[in-house]
Motif scaffolding. Structure first.
Motif, PDB file in Angstrom:
ATOM      1  N   SER A  16       0.833  -1.210   0.000  1.00 20.30           N
ATOM      2  CA  SER A  16       0.000   0.000   0.000  1.00 20.30           C
ATOM      3  C   SER A  16       0.860   1.249   0.000  1.00 20.30           C
ATOM      4  N   TYR A  17       1.878   1.271   0.850  1.00 16.52           N
ATOM      5  CA  TYR A  17       2.765   2.432   0.936  1.00 16.52           C
ATOM      6  C   TYR A  17       3.490   2.677  -0.385  1.00 16.52           C
ATOM      7  N   SER A  35       8.331  16.667  -4.316  1.00 20.60           N
ATOM      8  CA  SER A  35       7.578  15.520  -3.799  1.00 20.60           C
ATOM      9  C   SER A  35       7.439  15.502  -2.285  1.00 20.60           C
ATOM     10  N   GLY A  36       7.851  16.531  -1.591  1.00 22.50           N
ATOM     11  CA  GLY A  36       7.594  16.611  -0.158  1.00 22.50           C
ATOM     12  C   GLY A  36       8.795  16.281   0.697  1.00 22.50           C
ATOM     13  N   SER A  37       8.528  16.223   1.987  1.00 24.11           N
ATOM     14  CA  SER A  37       9.598  16.008   2.956  1.00 24.11           C
ATOM     15  C   SER A  37       9.588  14.574   3.463  1.00 24.11           C
ATOM     16  N   HIS A  38      10.565  14.276   4.275  1.00 27.89           N
ATOM     17  CA  HIS A  38      10.624  12.959   4.910  1.00 27.89           C
ATOM     18  C   HIS A  38       9.456  12.781   5.871  1.00 27.89           C
ATOM     19  N   TYR A  39       9.020  13.884   6.474  1.00 24.18           N
ATOM     20  CA  TYR A  39       7.862  13.832   7.369  1.00 24.18           C
ATOM     21  C   TYR A  39       6.634  13.330   6.607  1.00 24.18           C
ATOM     22  N   ASN A  40       6.456  13.822   5.391  1.00 26.59           N
ATOM     23  CA  ASN A  40       5.313  13.366   4.586  1.00 26.59           C
ATOM     24  C   ASN A  40       5.397  11.874   4.294  1.00 26.59           C
ATOM     25  N   SER A  41       6.600  11.385   4.037  1.00 25.02           N
ATOM     26  CA  SER A  41       6.770   9.950   3.778  1.00 25.02           C
ATOM     27  C   SER A  41       6.438   9.120   5.010  1.00 25.02           C
ATOM     28  N   LEU A  42       6.898   9.573   6.170  1.00 23.65           N
ATOM     29  CA  LEU A  42       6.592   8.861   7.412  1.00 23.65           C
ATOM     30  C   LEU A  42       5.098   8.935   7.735  1.00 23.65           C
ATOM     31  N   ALA A  43       4.499  10.095   7.482  1.00 24.55           N
ATOM     32  CA  ALA A  43       3.058  10.242   7.727  1.00 24.55           C
ATOM     33  C   ALA A  43       2.275   9.311   6.805  1.00 24.55           C
ATOM     34  N   MET A  44       2.702   9.201   5.546  1.00 26.72           N
ATOM     35  CA  MET A  44       2.020   8.307   4.612  1.00 26.72           C
ATOM     36  C   MET A  44       2.153   6.854   5.057  1.00 26.72           C
ATOM     37  N   CYS A  48      -0.989   4.465   5.961  1.00 27.77           N
ATOM     38  CA  CYS A  48      -1.152   3.136   5.351  1.00 27.77           C
ATOM     39  C   CYS A  48      -1.288   2.064   6.425  1.00 27.77           C
ATOM     40  N   THR A  49      -0.497   2.191   7.477  1.00 26.60           N
ATOM     41  CA  THR A  49      -0.556   1.234   8.572  1.00 26.60           C
ATOM     42  C   THR A  49      -1.925   1.266   9.245  1.00 26.60           C
ATOM     43  N   ILE A  50      -2.441   2.461   9.502  1.00 26.41           N
ATOM     44  CA  ILE A  50      -3.769   2.593  10.101  1.00 26.41           C
ATOM     45  C   ILE A  50      -4.809   1.924   9.217  1.00 26.41           C
ATOM     46  N   ALA A  51      -4.778   2.224   7.918  1.00 28.49           N
ATOM     47  CA  ALA A  51      -5.775   1.672   6.999  1.00 28.49           C
ATOM     48  C   ALA A  51      -5.723   0.144   6.963  1.00 28.49           C
ATOM     49  N   GLY A  79     -10.996   8.376  12.723  1.00 25.78           N
ATOM     50  CA  GLY A  79     -10.722   8.858  14.072  1.00 25.78           C
ATOM     51  C   GLY A  79      -9.249   8.770  14.414  1.00 25.78           C
ATOM     52  N   LEU A  80      -8.615   7.661  14.048  1.00 26.06           N
ATOM     53  CA  LEU A  80      -7.177   7.506  14.299  1.00 26.06           C
ATOM     54  C   LEU A  80      -6.356   8.496  13.489  1.00 26.06           C
ATOM     55  N   VAL A  81      -6.768   8.736  12.246  1.00 22.22           N
ATOM     56  CA  VAL A  81      -6.052   9.692  11.390  1.00 22.22           C
ATOM     57  C   VAL A  81      -6.165  11.102  11.976  1.00 22.22           C
ATOM     58  N   LEU A  82      -7.370  11.483  12.377  1.00 19.21           N
ATOM     59  CA  LEU A  82      -7.553  12.821  12.947  1.00 19.21           C
ATOM     60  C   LEU A  82      -6.818  12.957  14.282  1.00 19.21           C
ATOM     61  N   LEU A  83      -6.759  11.878  15.058  1.00 21.90           N
ATOM     62  CA  LEU A  83      -5.977  11.896  16.293  1.00 21.90           C
ATOM     63  C   LEU A  83      -4.492  12.104  15.984  1.00 21.90           C
ATOM     64  N   PHE A  84      -4.010  11.427  14.939  1.00 21.98           N
ATOM     65  CA  PHE A  84      -2.619  11.599  14.516  1.00 21.98           C
ATOM     66  C   PHE A  84      -2.349  13.052  14.124  1.00 21.98           C
TER      67      PHE A  84
END
Length: 141
Positions: A16-17, A35-44, A48-51, A79-84
């Motif tokens: 998925s990632y 294409s963004g930062s490393h933070y964006n990659s970790l957030a993605m 993916c893990t949550i999903a 809910g988990l995504v918004l909590l994150f």
């Protein structure tokens, strides 16, 4: 129904990632953006893990009608995504409209992934039902 367990969960997360990362890179290239930062990659990766984890617990809701199960799982995942995002706001600034952006950015891939996942789950259940009917038909003879 097929239940994701063991090594299947990290494999599903990685697949998925990878798919989402490649789509993101291609879209950014087409738009002419970085294409963004490393933070964006970790957030993605976390999203993916949550999903994957939320989809993999569908067996806990087997008694429920499928549409209710799917909606409840989406609500849990969102809910988990918004909590994150809320927790992330303590460490970095969230842009105006950031919550709306994450809802859209998560929902579209989640719906596609859930469709693929539940299609395979329901196909597997149909195959199992067909096998059971064949076995029962043989026993009656």
């Amino acid at each position: 129904m097929k239940i994701l367990k063991g090594i299947e969960i990290p494999i599903s997360i990685c697949i998925s990632y990878t798919i989402l990362s490649m789509v993101n890179v291609i879209l950014d290239l087409l738009k002419g953006k970085d294409s963004g930062s490393h933070y964006n990659s970790l957030a993605m990766l976390l999203l993916c893990t949550i999903a994957v984890l939320v989809l993999s617990i569908h067996h806990l809701f087997d008694e429920w009608p499928p549409i209710v199960m799917i909606i409840v799982q989406y609500i849990i995942a969102m809910g988990l995504v918004l909590l994150f995002v809320f927790i992330s706001s303590f460490f970095s600034e969230i842009n105006e409209g950031g919550y709306e952006d994450i809802i859209v950015s998560f929902t579209i891939p989640y719906i596609i992934g859930a469709f693929i996942y539940y299609s395979s789950v329901f196909r597997s259940a149909k195959r199992q039902d067909k096998l059971i009917q064949e076995i029962n038909g043989r026993q009656e003879k």
